[in-house]
Design a protein around this motif. Structure first.
Motif, PDB file in Angstrom:
ATOM      1  N   GLY A 198      57.801 -59.122  10.681  1.00 36.61           N
ATOM      2  CA  GLY A 198      56.742 -59.376   9.704  1.00 36.61           C
ATOM      3  C   GLY A 198      55.557 -58.481   9.933  1.00 36.61           C
ATOM      4  O   GLY A 198      55.379 -57.926  11.012  1.00 36.61           O
ATOM      5  N   GLY A 199      54.746 -58.339   8.917  1.00 40.22           N
ATOM      6  CA  GLY A 199      53.576 -57.499   9.021  1.00 40.22           C
ATOM      7  C   GLY A 199      52.821 -57.475   7.692  1.00 40.22           C
ATOM      8  O   GLY A 199      53.184 -58.222   6.781  1.00 40.22           O
ATOM      9  N   ASP A 208      57.289 -54.641  12.947  1.00 38.50           N
ATOM     10  CA  ASP A 208      56.166 -54.701  12.000  1.00 38.50           C
ATOM     11  C   ASP A 208      56.615 -54.114  10.661  1.00 38.50           C
ATOM     12  O   ASP A 208      56.864 -52.906  10.565  1.00 38.50           O
ATOM     13  CB  ASP A 208      54.995 -53.901  12.575  1.00 38.50           C
ATOM     14  N   VAL A 209      56.754 -54.968   9.645  1.00 43.89           N
ATOM     15  CA  VAL A 209      57.259 -54.512   8.348  1.00 43.89           C
ATOM     16  C   VAL A 209      56.444 -55.114   7.206  1.00 43.89           C
ATOM     17  O   VAL A 209      55.800 -56.146   7.349  1.00 43.89           O
ATOM     18  CB  VAL A 209      58.748 -54.905   8.136  1.00 43.89           C
ATOM     19  N   ILE A 256      62.342 -60.451   0.155  1.00 42.68           N
ATOM     20  CA  ILE A 256      63.765 -60.533   0.494  1.00 42.68           C
ATOM     21  C   ILE A 256      64.354 -59.149   0.749  1.00 42.68           C
ATOM     22  O   ILE A 256      65.131 -58.948   1.688  1.00 42.68           O
ATOM     23  CB  ILE A 256      64.532 -61.269  -0.622  1.00 42.68           C
ATOM     24  N   ALA A 257      63.991 -58.166  -0.085  1.00 39.82           N
ATOM     25  CA  ALA A 257      64.546 -56.820   0.062  1.00 39.82           C
ATOM     26  C   ALA A 257      64.215 -56.225   1.431  1.00 39.82           C
ATOM     27  O   ALA A 257      65.032 -55.500   2.025  1.00 39.82           O
ATOM     28  CB  ALA A 257      64.025 -55.916  -1.049  1.00 39.82           C
ATOM     29  N   THR A 258      63.041 -56.512   1.956  1.00 44.26           N
ATOM     30  CA  THR A 258      62.681 -56.026   3.288  1.00 44.26           C
ATOM     31  C   THR A 258      63.543 -56.686   4.348  1.00 44.26           C
ATOM     32  O   THR A 258      63.957 -56.049   5.322  1.00 44.26           O
ATOM     33  CB  THR A 258      61.193 -56.275   3.572  1.00 44.26           C
ATOM     34  N   GLY A 259      63.847 -57.968   4.162  1.00 43.04           N
ATOM     35  CA  GLY A 259      64.760 -58.655   5.069  1.00 43.04           C
ATOM     36  C   GLY A 259      66.127 -58.003   5.078  1.00 43.04           C
ATOM     37  O   GLY A 259      66.750 -57.826   6.139  1.00 43.04           O
ATOM     38  N   ALA A 268      61.152 -64.856  11.445  1.00 43.20           N
ATOM     39  CA  ALA A 268      60.675 -64.139  10.268  1.00 43.20           C
ATOM     40  C   ALA A 268      59.350 -64.742   9.848  1.00 43.20           C
ATOM     41  O   ALA A 268      59.224 -65.971   9.735  1.00 43.20           O
ATOM     42  CB  ALA A 268      61.691 -64.228   9.136  1.00 43.20           C
ATOM     43  N   VAL A 269      58.360 -63.889   9.578  1.00 45.21           N
ATOM     44  CA  VAL A 269      57.004 -64.369   9.344  1.00 45.21           C
ATOM     45  C   VAL A 269      56.860 -65.128   8.030  1.00 45.21           C
ATOM     46  O   VAL A 269      55.865 -65.810   7.809  1.00 45.21           O
ATOM     47  CB  VAL A 269      56.011 -63.194   9.433  1.00 45.21           C
TER      48      VAL A 269
END
Length: 334
Positions: A185-186, A216-217, A222-225, A246-247
């Motif tokens: 997460g980020g 750090d994202v 969802i697409a980032t996951g 997951a943040v």
């Protein structure tokens, strides 16, 4: 075409102007028979109430605004439902604006709502914004900061104890047998994200033998996951985390989907915990364990704080304690 006014309605319904005014503002003062005649006339003529005129008579606006960074996120949508329901009970209408996390867009909405004279604002922002809200407050429009604790005493806020939430999530993964945990997460500059990471780090330090990897994202969708899970699948199995915090739930759901389709068993190979406990968490491919925030209560509390300030009360702050909802994504067989 001339605008239909209440005088036209009164003439069509065969009642006085005062009776129409009572019907619009105090319907309990109008008999059922006259109320029906007035309503029939309104529908027949296409009368639309002039709310600006009403607000002028009242001496204040009857609308509030809620600015959110991502209207598609069910977390913010559920907060809005609670706030809107409480606003309606107080005789207020609520506008919802989606900033998309864009500071310029957020500023434009703040300016727009102040120019339109809304009675107050609820603001959920991913950036430091208290100085901006203070200037607007000084000009007569109060606000409540939603989702993060205010740093200044004069700014009302409603927030969650995210440090405790992060601790709950990672402590649960440790108790489930995880030894190498990834925090996904980020950006870490966002207060809520940083607090959740602090809580996660506290749990890891307390355990002593557990490691924590920070990924750090953004954006937190969802697409980032999917993307992060695909990267994890490229690693040898022994270098993958055996637990993921997951943040938020959207990241968690995306992670589970791609991990599962890539042959990773959740939770046997990798356990996953999300945050927010949105509706989709329970209905994920593998039902997602999540840190729950009191969604509707959150919105109601924010609106109540705004109403209190409008009535002359001093600014106050509500901090909700999170709960952990355990589901299949972390339930490993003994």
């Amino acid at each position: 075409m001339a605008r239909i006014g209440i005088r036209d309605v009164a003439n069509a319904a065969g009642v006085s102007l005062g009776t129409v005014s009572h019907y619009l503002n105090h319907p309990d003062r109008v008999s059922a028979e006259k109320a029906k005649r007035i309503q029939d006339a309104i529908e027949r003529l296409g009368f639309v109430r002039n709310n600006a005129g009403r607000q002028l008579r009242l001496g204040h606006s009857t609308t509030i605004a809620y600015i959110v960074p991502d209207v598609s996120n069910p977390f913010f949508a559920t907060i809005a439902e609670g706030a809107e329901r409480r606003a309606a009970a107080a005789g207020l209408s609520m506008f919802i604006a989606n900033s998309g996390g864009d500071p310029a867009r957020e500023d434009s909405y703040l300016e727009l709502f102040e120019e339109h004279g809304v009675r107050g604002m609820l603001v959920a922002s991913p950036r430091p914004i208290e100085h901006r809200l203070a200037a607007i407050r000084d000009r007569g429009t109060p606000s409540v900061l939603v989702g993060r604790a205010a740093e200044g005493a004069a700014q009302p806020s409603v927030s969650i104890d995210d440090v405790s939430g992060g601790y709950l999530a990672v402590q649960h993964l440790i108790e489930a047998g995880c030894g190498h945990i990834a925090f996904v997460g980020g950006p870490l500059g966002i207060r809520q994200v940083a607090d959740r990471l602090q809580g996660a780090s506290n749990a890891v330090r307390a355990a002593g033998t557990v490691t924590l990897e920070v990924i750090d994202v953004e954006p937190r969708v969802i697409a980032t996951g999917h993307r992060i899970a695909a990267q994890l699948l490229e690693r040898p199995a022994e270098r993958r985390p055996d637990g993921i915090f997951a943040v938020n739930d959207l990241l968690g759901i995306g992670l589970i989907q791609t991990l599962a389709t890539g042959g990773v068993r959740v939770p046997e190979d990798i356990a996953v915990v999300g945050y927010d406990d949105i509706e989709y968490a329970e209905n994920s491919l593998v039902p997602l364990t999540s840190v729950r925030a009191p969604h509707e209560e959150f919105g109601i509390a924010a609106l109540d704080l705004l109403l209190a300030v409008l009535e002359g009360a001093a600014a106050s702050h509500r901090v909700f304690a999170p709960d952990l909802v355990v589901r299949r994504s972390t339930r490993r067989a003994n």
